[in-house]
Design a protein around this motif. Structure first.
Motif, PDB file in Angstrom:
ATOM      1  N   GLU A 146       0.841  -1.204   0.000  1.00  0.00           N
ATOM      2  CA  GLU A 146       0.000   0.000   0.000  1.00  0.00           C
ATOM      3  C   GLU A 146       0.872   1.248   0.000  1.00  0.00           C
ATOM      4  O   GLU A 146       0.576   2.227  -0.688  1.00  0.00           O
ATOM      5  CB  GLU A 146      -0.918   0.026   1.223  1.00  0.00           C
ATOM      6  CG  GLU A 146      -2.034  -0.983   1.197  1.00  0.00           C
ATOM      7  CD  GLU A 146      -2.874  -0.952   2.468  1.00  0.00           C
ATOM      8  OE1 GLU A 146      -2.706  -0.023   3.296  1.00  0.00           O
ATOM      9  OE2 GLU A 146      -3.692  -1.870   2.647  1.00  0.00           O
ATOM     10  N   ALA A 147       1.925   1.230   0.785  1.00  0.00           N
ATOM     11  CA  ALA A 147       2.810   2.393   0.888  1.00  0.00           C
ATOM     12  C   ALA A 147       3.464   2.721  -0.450  1.00  0.00           C
ATOM     13  O   ALA A 147       3.551   3.890  -0.835  1.00  0.00           O
ATOM     14  CB  ALA A 147       3.874   2.141   1.955  1.00  0.00           C
ATOM     15  N   ILE A 148       3.910   1.695  -1.178  1.00  0.00           N
ATOM     16  CA  ILE A 148       4.533   1.911  -2.480  1.00  0.00           C
ATOM     17  C   ILE A 148       3.541   2.543  -3.451  1.00  0.00           C
ATOM     18  O   ILE A 148       3.894   3.443  -4.223  1.00  0.00           O
ATOM     19  CB  ILE A 148       5.113   0.593  -3.038  1.00  0.00           C
ATOM     20  CG1 ILE A 148       6.275   0.113  -2.170  1.00  0.00           C
ATOM     21  CG2 ILE A 148       5.535   0.741  -4.489  1.00  0.00           C
ATOM     22  CD1 ILE A 148       7.447   1.080  -2.078  1.00  0.00           C
ATOM     23  N   GLU A 149       2.286   2.104  -3.397  1.00  0.00           N
ATOM     24  CA  GLU A 149       1.254   2.719  -4.248  1.00  0.00           C
ATOM     25  C   GLU A 149       1.095   4.198  -3.919  1.00  0.00           C
ATOM     26  O   GLU A 149       1.009   5.036  -4.817  1.00  0.00           O
ATOM     27  CB  GLU A 149      -0.085   1.998  -4.061  1.00  0.00           C
ATOM     28  CG  GLU A 149      -0.165   0.656  -4.737  1.00  0.00           C
ATOM     29  CD  GLU A 149      -1.546   0.036  -4.605  1.00  0.00           C
ATOM     30  OE1 GLU A 149      -2.549   0.778  -4.631  1.00  0.00           O
ATOM     31  OE2 GLU A 149      -1.612  -1.201  -4.460  1.00  0.00           O
ATOM     32  N   VAL A 150       1.062   4.513  -2.641  1.00  0.00           N
ATOM     33  CA  VAL A 150       0.921   5.907  -2.209  1.00  0.00           C
ATOM     34  C   VAL A 150       2.103   6.730  -2.698  1.00  0.00           C
ATOM     35  O   VAL A 150       1.936   7.842  -3.215  1.00  0.00           O
ATOM     36  CB  VAL A 150       0.786   5.998  -0.670  1.00  0.00           C
ATOM     37  CG1 VAL A 150       0.906   7.439  -0.191  1.00  0.00           C
ATOM     38  CG2 VAL A 150      -0.538   5.385  -0.210  1.00  0.00           C
ATOM     39  N   LEU A 151       3.301   6.203  -2.552  1.00  0.00           N
ATOM     40  CA  LEU A 151       4.505   6.935  -2.982  1.00  0.00           C
ATOM     41  C   LEU A 151       4.501   7.212  -4.473  1.00  0.00           C
ATOM     42  O   LEU A 151       5.072   8.206  -4.922  1.00  0.00           O
ATOM     43  CB  LEU A 151       5.761   6.165  -2.594  1.00  0.00           C
ATOM     44  CG  LEU A 151       6.068   6.133  -1.098  1.00  0.00           C
ATOM     45  CD1 LEU A 151       7.149   5.105  -0.800  1.00  0.00           C
ATOM     46  CD2 LEU A 151       6.469   7.512  -0.598  1.00  0.00           C
TER      47      LEU A 151
END
Length: 123
Positions: free
Chosen positions: A42-47
């Motif tokens: 999820e964090a990579i998508e946000v970044l």
């Protein structure tokens, strides 16, 4: 421009829902825009889709370590500031390479995190 837009965006990656909600609420109250993620994917998508200035991640995520996530975040956003949190019983020398001040131990008071964010933003 809203106060949160002026202070910037924090990506908070925390598996514990109570801690994540408490810290997010506190940081929003301090004027930051907070985007929450429960794991590294999820964090990579946000970044990839948001301008994030600060990454706050637990060292132990379900799908990766916080160190792995921090390294990927730095590849995508070289200027991102990183804070790695951990439980007191966990230690890692790798934290010194990723996080200037080392990990922030769990449990931590949200004000401790706010103080760390302010120091990072000034550096």
């Amino acid at each position: 421009m809203s106060p949160s837009a002026e202070l910037g965006t924090i990506l908070l990656v925390e598996t514990d829902p109570l801690l994540r909600a408490t810290v997010s609420k506190y940081l929003r109250g301090c004027g930051y825009r907070v985007i929450e993620a429960t794991n590294a994917a999820e964090a990579i998508e946000v970044l990839g889709s948001h301008d994030v200035q600060v990454l706050v991640t637990d060292v132990e995520l379900r799908d990766a370590s916080g160190f792995q996530l921090s390294a990927q975040a730095r590849e995508r956003r070289p200027g991102i500031k990183v804070i790695v949190t951990r439980s007191a019983e966990r230690t890692s020398a790798a934290a010194d390479d990723l996080c200037k001040e080392g990990p922030l131990d769990h449990p931590y008071h949200p004000q401790q995190l706010m103080d760390r964010i302010k120091r990072l933003r000034r550096s």
